[in-house]
Design a protein around this motif. Structure first.
Motif, PDB file in Angstrom:
ATOM      1  N   LEU A  86       0.877  -1.166   0.000  1.00 13.33           N
ATOM      2  CA  LEU A  86       0.000   0.000   0.000  1.00 13.33           C
ATOM      3  C   LEU A  86       0.914   1.214   0.000  1.00 13.33           C
ATOM      4  O   LEU A  86       1.613   1.473   0.978  1.00 13.33           O
ATOM      5  N   LYS A 106      -0.825  -2.383  -4.468  1.00 13.85           N
ATOM      6  CA  LYS A 106      -2.251  -2.744  -4.508  1.00 13.85           C
ATOM      7  C   LYS A 106      -3.142  -1.543  -4.198  1.00 13.85           C
ATOM      8  O   LYS A 106      -4.357  -1.612  -4.321  1.00 13.85           O
ATOM      9  N   GLY A 107      -2.528  -0.461  -3.783  1.00 11.83           N
ATOM     10  CA  GLY A 107      -3.281   0.743  -3.471  1.00 11.83           C
ATOM     11  C   GLY A 107      -2.344   1.910  -3.294  1.00 11.83           C
ATOM     12  O   GLY A 107      -1.117   1.743  -3.224  1.00 11.83           O
ATOM     13  N   TYR A 108      -2.927   3.091  -3.234  1.00 13.40           N
ATOM     14  CA  TYR A 108      -2.142   4.319  -3.126  1.00 13.40           C
ATOM     15  C   TYR A 108      -2.932   5.291  -2.263  1.00 13.40           C
ATOM     16  O   TYR A 108      -4.094   5.583  -2.559  1.00 13.40           O
ATOM     17  N   ALA A 121      -8.455   1.601   3.838  1.00 15.27           N
ATOM     18  CA  ALA A 121      -7.491   1.184   2.814  1.00 15.27           C
ATOM     19  C   ALA A 121      -6.853  -0.153   3.187  1.00 15.27           C
ATOM     20  O   ALA A 121      -6.735  -1.049   2.342  1.00 15.27           O
ATOM     21  N   SER A 124      -9.450  -2.914   2.752  1.00 16.91           N
ATOM     22  CA  SER A 124      -9.723  -3.166   1.335  1.00 16.91           C
ATOM     23  C   SER A 124      -8.590  -3.946   0.674  1.00 16.91           C
ATOM     24  O   SER A 124      -8.827  -4.869  -0.104  1.00 16.91           O
ATOM     25  N   VAL A 125      -7.358  -3.577   0.996  1.00 15.94           N
ATOM     26  CA  VAL A 125      -6.202  -4.275   0.415  1.00 15.94           C
ATOM     27  C   VAL A 125      -6.209  -5.740   0.855  1.00 15.94           C
ATOM     28  O   VAL A 125      -5.903  -6.632   0.065  1.00 15.94           O
ATOM     29  N   PHE A 130      -7.045  -4.597  -3.387  1.00 12.43           N
ATOM     30  CA  PHE A 130      -6.720  -3.276  -3.925  1.00 12.43           C
ATOM     31  C   PHE A 130      -7.456  -2.204  -3.118  1.00 12.43           C
ATOM     32  O   PHE A 130      -8.440  -2.486  -2.443  1.00 12.43           O
ATOM     33  N   TYR A 131      -6.942  -0.964  -3.212  1.00 14.24           N
ATOM     34  CA  TYR A 131      -7.657   0.185  -2.642  1.00 14.24           C
ATOM     35  C   TYR A 131      -7.284   1.422  -3.433  1.00 14.24           C
ATOM     36  O   TYR A 131      -6.103   1.738  -3.589  1.00 14.24           O
ATOM     37  N   LEU A 132      -8.305   2.104  -3.914  1.00 14.41           N
ATOM     38  CA  LEU A 132      -8.118   3.393  -4.564  1.00 14.41           C
ATOM     39  C   LEU A 132      -9.241   4.306  -4.120  1.00 14.41           C
ATOM     40  O   LEU A 132     -10.410   3.982  -4.299  1.00 14.41           O
ATOM     41  N   SER A 137      -8.474   7.489  -7.899  1.00 16.04           N
ATOM     42  CA  SER A 137      -9.079   6.927  -9.118  1.00 16.04           C
ATOM     43  C   SER A 137      -9.192   7.997 -10.200  1.00 16.04           C
ATOM     44  O   SER A 137      -8.893   7.747 -11.366  1.00 16.04           O
TER      45      SER A 137
END
Length: 170
Positions: A86, A106-108, A121, A124-125, A130-132, A137
């Motif tokens: 992440l 997998k996310g930011y 986040a 979700s990851v 993933f997490y956006l 997005s």
């Protein structure tokens, strides 16, 4: 209560000690999460993992000295694809976000988010892989509409302007 459930192990890699310690305390306060280790750059992450200390998630700063987030995300994705990265950064530009995702993140998330969003986040990851956020997005969509591989617009200088810049620099 729930002690039979294994806690999700998080590693934090950030070169700012105060932020890293605050994140560790915050994550430790979340149900079902614990901080496995902290590192001040990717070399620290590699060293811990070499000792078979493997987290479920690495909360990874993008900009660090020694071994930055790009290099660390790439190494983790190539060698430990089960570890979810992440990305965490102050940078919200499309290039940085897309590059981290391409390298396996997998996310930011941005460093100015609320603690509730950090928890969301992490959850979700782990659950969706993933997490956006809506903001990130939007940045990704915007970046995909641009040609990111094309260099930025070049500035053409006259001979006098070049000479002026050369004299200033000398």
């Amino acid at each position: 209560m729930g002690s039979s459930n294994k806690k999700i192990q998080v590693a934090i890699a950030d070169d700012h000690t105060l932020l890293r310690k605050a994140l560790a305390k915050l994550i430790g306060s979340f149900d079902n999460y614990s901080v496995l280790f902290e590192a001040d750059n990717g070399k620290g992450v590699k060293a811990k993992i070499a000792q078979h200390i493997i987290p479920d998630i690495v909360l990874l700063d993008v900009n660090m000295p020694g071994m930055d987030g790009y290099e660390t995300a790439h190494w983790l994705f190539a060698n430990y694809p089960q570890v979810r990265v992440l990305a965490l950064s102050m940078f919200s530009d499309e290039r940085t976000i897309i590059k981290m995702l391409r390298l396996g993140a997998k996310g930011y998330i941005l460093k100015n988010i609320d603690p509730d969003e950090l928890k969301k986040a992490l959850d979700s990851v782990m659950k969706k892989n993933f997490y956006l956020s809506e903001y990130i997005s939007g940045k990704i969509i915007s970046g995909l509409h641009k040609d990111l591989d094309k260099p930025e617009e070049q500035i053409n200088l006259t001979d006098k302007e070049r000479e002026f810049l050369h004299l200033i620099c000398s």
